[in-house]
Scaffold this motif. Structure first.
Motif, PDB file in Angstrom:
ATOM      1  N   CYS A 159      13.320  -2.216 -17.846  1.00 57.14           N
ATOM      2  CA  CYS A 159      12.837  -3.453 -17.235  1.00 57.14           C
ATOM      3  C   CYS A 159      12.208  -4.342 -18.306  1.00 57.14           C
ATOM      4  CB  CYS A 159      11.833  -3.147 -16.134  1.00 57.14           C
ATOM      5  SG  CYS A 159      12.502  -2.065 -14.847  1.00 57.14           S
ATOM      6  N   ALA A 160      12.548  -5.618 -18.286  1.00 61.61           N
ATOM      7  CA  ALA A 160      12.215  -6.516 -19.386  1.00 61.61           C
ATOM      8  C   ALA A 160      10.715  -6.709 -19.568  1.00 61.61           C
ATOM      9  CB  ALA A 160      12.891  -7.870 -19.166  1.00 61.61           C
ATOM     10  N   TYR A 161       9.943  -6.583 -18.505  1.00 65.11           N
ATOM     11  CA  TYR A 161       8.504  -6.844 -18.550  1.00 65.11           C
ATOM     12  C   TYR A 161       7.679  -5.606 -18.869  1.00 65.11           C
ATOM     13  CZ  TYR A 161       9.095  -4.746 -14.008  1.00 65.11           C
ATOM     14  OH  TYR A 161       9.456  -3.878 -13.012  1.00 65.11           O
ATOM     15  N   PHE A 303       7.278 -14.870 -14.343  1.00 63.21           N
ATOM     16  CA  PHE A 303       8.140 -14.270 -15.359  1.00 63.21           C
ATOM     17  C   PHE A 303       9.244 -15.248 -15.766  1.00 63.21           C
ATOM     18  CE2 PHE A 303      11.801 -11.870 -16.835  1.00 63.21           C
ATOM     19  CZ  PHE A 303      11.224 -11.046 -17.785  1.00 63.21           C
ATOM     20  N   SER A 304       9.458 -15.346 -17.076  1.00 64.99           N
ATOM     21  CA  SER A 304      10.497 -16.211 -17.645  1.00 64.99           C
ATOM     22  C   SER A 304      10.353 -17.644 -17.095  1.00 64.99           C
ATOM     23  CB  SER A 304      11.881 -15.616 -17.353  1.00 64.99           C
ATOM     24  OG  SER A 304      12.886 -16.358 -18.003  1.00 64.99           O
ATOM     25  N   ASP A 305      11.456 -18.239 -16.659  1.00 65.61           N
ATOM     26  CA  ASP A 305      11.420 -19.629 -16.180  1.00 65.61           C
ATOM     27  C   ASP A 305      11.428 -19.669 -14.643  1.00 65.61           C
ATOM     28  OD1 ASP A 305      13.963 -18.673 -15.875  1.00 65.61           O
ATOM     29  OD2 ASP A 305      14.962 -20.529 -16.483  1.00 65.61           O
ATOM     30  N   SER A 332       2.250 -11.186 -18.124  1.00 62.13           N
ATOM     31  CA  SER A 332       1.740 -11.334 -19.491  1.00 62.13           C
ATOM     32  C   SER A 332       2.688 -10.600 -20.434  1.00 62.13           C
ATOM     33  CB  SER A 332       0.313 -10.779 -19.629  1.00 62.13           C
ATOM     34  OG  SER A 332       0.260  -9.404 -19.299  1.00 62.13           O
ATOM     35  N   VAL A 333       2.987 -11.222 -21.542  1.00 64.20           N
ATOM     36  CA  VAL A 333       3.943 -10.658 -22.501  1.00 64.20           C
ATOM     37  C   VAL A 333       3.369  -9.390 -23.119  1.00 64.20           C
ATOM     38  CG1 VAL A 333       5.235 -11.072 -24.627  1.00 64.20           C
ATOM     39  CG2 VAL A 333       4.831 -12.958 -23.025  1.00 64.20           C
ATOM     40  N   ARG A 334       4.177  -8.318 -23.109  1.00 68.44           N
ATOM     41  CA  ARG A 334       3.738  -7.053 -23.692  1.00 68.44           C
ATOM     42  C   ARG A 334       4.549  -6.766 -24.950  1.00 68.44           C
ATOM     43  NH1 ARG A 334       0.151  -7.134 -23.509  1.00 68.44           N
ATOM     44  NH2 ARG A 334      -0.694  -5.045 -23.385  1.00 68.44           N
ATOM     45  N   LYS A 341      10.866 -11.302 -26.180  1.00 67.52           N
ATOM     46  CA  LYS A 341      11.813 -12.208 -26.831  1.00 67.52           C
ATOM     47  C   LYS A 341      12.068 -13.474 -26.015  1.00 67.52           C
ATOM     48  CE  LYS A 341      14.120  -8.260 -28.985  1.00 67.52           C
ATOM     49  NZ  LYS A 341      15.371  -7.453 -29.062  1.00 67.52           N
ATOM     50  N   ILE A 342      11.570 -13.498 -24.772  1.00 70.80           N
ATOM     51  CA  ILE A 342      11.742 -14.683 -23.923  1.00 70.80           C
ATOM     52  C   ILE A 342      10.624 -15.667 -24.246  1.00 70.80           C
ATOM     53  CG2 ILE A 342      11.810 -15.546 -21.551  1.00 70.80           C
ATOM     54  CD1 ILE A 342      12.808 -12.774 -20.704  1.00 70.80           C
ATOM     55  N   SER A 343      10.976 -16.876 -24.600  1.00 68.61           N
ATOM     56  CA  SER A 343       9.964 -17.822 -25.094  1.00 68.61           C
ATOM     57  C   SER A 343       9.493 -18.820 -24.037  1.00 68.61           C
ATOM     58  CB  SER A 343      10.516 -18.589 -26.303  1.00 68.61           C
ATOM     59  OG  SER A 343      11.699 -19.296 -25.935  1.00 68.61           O
ATOM     60  N   ASN A 344      10.194 -18.893 -22.896  1.00 68.68           N
ATOM     61  CA  ASN A 344       9.892 -19.974 -21.954  1.00 68.68           C
ATOM     62  C   ASN A 344       9.298 -19.469 -20.636  1.00 68.68           C
ATOM     63  OD1 ASN A 344      12.326 -18.716 -21.348  1.00 68.68           O
ATOM     64  ND2 ASN A 344      13.199 -20.533 -20.378  1.00 68.68           N
TER      65      ASN A 344
END
Length: 434
Positions: A159-161, A303-305, A332-334, A341-344
């Motif tokens: 999972c991305a988060y 999360f993300s956009d 919150s970015v971990r 790697k997701i910037s937005n």
């Protein structure tokens, strides 16, 4: 090593609570309630969110004065933050004697011995390459009616988060024999209810046995009256698991099933491997089999956009399902996760507004659900005396609803009794013996 006293401060999930009990047993230590009475202080940490990191460092910092007062005091940090930032923590916190990751708990006694032999030698034990991950059983306070049993360490989901695979490693499933042995040990020490825990607990498998087989084995344990488990992964809910839950006389009518978002677009970015339609269908099957099932979930906003439309789909989901409880968070970015790697990501102010809307509505839903249960009778496992009212006892229903019971003798602690709910609040009830 002489008998030692230990104070453990725990942050995070039930897995961390379980690990704290294992820490106590790994050192064969006497737990104390006051850090000033301890030979060793360990802060067991959570890294699931950025705030949790800060709490962990702050918690260790407050013990600096005790270290100055007693130079022989050993202070350590365990858990996910220790695993994630080991060397960095040792550099930043001069009074920290050691950090130890979740998989190194079985080696903790040797680590403490080394520190006692060489007081100026600070230790970092964060290896993932540990063969006997489940070697140490948890400390169980005599007479305590509930307890935890770990059946799994780590996670294979991506999972991305989520930081769990980074700090707890790949999934390791515990042998059935060990699970049953630890269960019997806790039952013999007074446990009536056991919660089986893992990062994706229902993905457990061992030598051809699946999670639904495990539930069947647990039902046969003499003296065990209630079975709970957490956290389940939606995609690993199967028809055989649902059938086993329905037929098992000891499985509680409660399920925590994290959805994270009501939007397919966001679920795909999160790499959750299921659609919201699939999740809804799963909930429908569960409710058809067990109409009295209580459902809880996790939701991340921002999360993300995530768009307004995405968020509205999440709100629509909670309106339709009517979860009893939602654990909700602003993303919150971990470090070390694909989400890094997701910037937005959504602006913090917008994410906080969405979180407030979600939590406000969920509080209303939780209360609405509870009001519907008034004047009805439920079986409650009485756990202990109420902390706030000596004339009340505290217990939980099969649906994990907290009930404060009036006019009841302490002799009922550890017993299952019929209780009629007379007053409802957002997170609890007041009741009386039926």
């Amino acid at each position: 090593m002489d008998k030692i006293s230990i104070f453990v401060e725990t942050y995070g999930c039930q897995m961390n609570e379980y690990d704290s009990d294992r820490i106590i047993n790994s050192l064969m230590a006497d737990p104390v309630n006051n850090p000033e009475d301890a030979d060793i202080i360990i802060v067991n940490t959570c890294a699931i969110r950025e705030k949790a990191d800060h709490k962990a460092v702050s918690a260790v910092g407050k013990y600096k004065k005790l270290k100055i007062k007693n130079p022989d005091l050993i202070i350590g940090m365990a858990g996910c933050v220790a695993q994630l930032y080991g060397k960095k923590l040792i550099k930043q916190i001069p009074h920290l004697d050691f950090v130890v990751g979740p998989r190194e708990i079985p080696k903790l006694r040797d680590l403490i011995f080394d520190i006692k032999e060489s007081p100026n030698h600070r230790k970092i034990n964060t290896s993932m390459d540990v063969e006997e991950v489940f070697k140490v059983n948890p400390y169980h306070k005599p007479g305590k009616v509930n307890g935890f049993v770990s059946i799994q360490q780590g996670c294979n989901k991506k999972c991305a988060y989520c930081i769990v695979p980074t700090v707890r490693g790949n999934e390791i499933n515990r042998p059935l024999k060990e699970i049953l042995e630890e269960s019997r040990l806790l039952i013999n020490q007074g446990a009536k209810e056991l919660t089986y825990i893992g990062q994706t607990v229902n993905s457990w498998k061992y030598e051809g046995q699946r999670f639904y087989n495990l539930l069947d084995h647990l039902e046969e344990l003499e003296g065990l009256e209630r079975i709970r488990f957490t956290t389940s992964f939606p995609r690993d809910i199967t028809s055989k698991m649902i059938d086993s839950m329905e037929k098992n006389s000891k499985v509680c009518r409660q399920l925590h099933l994290p959805v994270q978002s009501g939007s397919n677009r966001i679920l795909k970015q999160m790499k959750r491997t299921y659609s919201i339609e699939w999740y809804r269908e799963c909930i429908l099957k569960l409710k058809e089999s067990m109409p009295d099932l209580s459902l809880s979930t996790d939701i991340i906003v921002g999360f993300s956009d995530e768009s307004t439309k995405d968020f509205e789909e999440t709100m629509r989901l909670i309106e339709d399902v009517k979860f009893d409880t939602i654990y909700s968070f602003k993303y919150s970015v971990r470090p070390g996760t694909p989400g890094e790697k997701i910037s937005n990501h959504v602006n913090d102010d917008i994410a906080l507004d969405r979180l407030h809307l979600l939590q406000t509505r969920q509080r209303e839903i939780s209360l609405e659900n509870n009001i519907k249960q008034l004047k009805k009778s439920y079986k409650v496992l009485v756990e202990n005396q109420s902390k706030n009212n000596p004339n009340e006892l505290f217990g939980r229903t099969s649906q994990n609803k907290a009930v404060y019971i009036k006019n009841i003798s302490e002799k009922y602690i550890g017993k299952i009794v019929e209780v009629t709910k007379t007053e409802a609040f957002q997170n609890s009830f007041i009741g009386e013996l039926t």
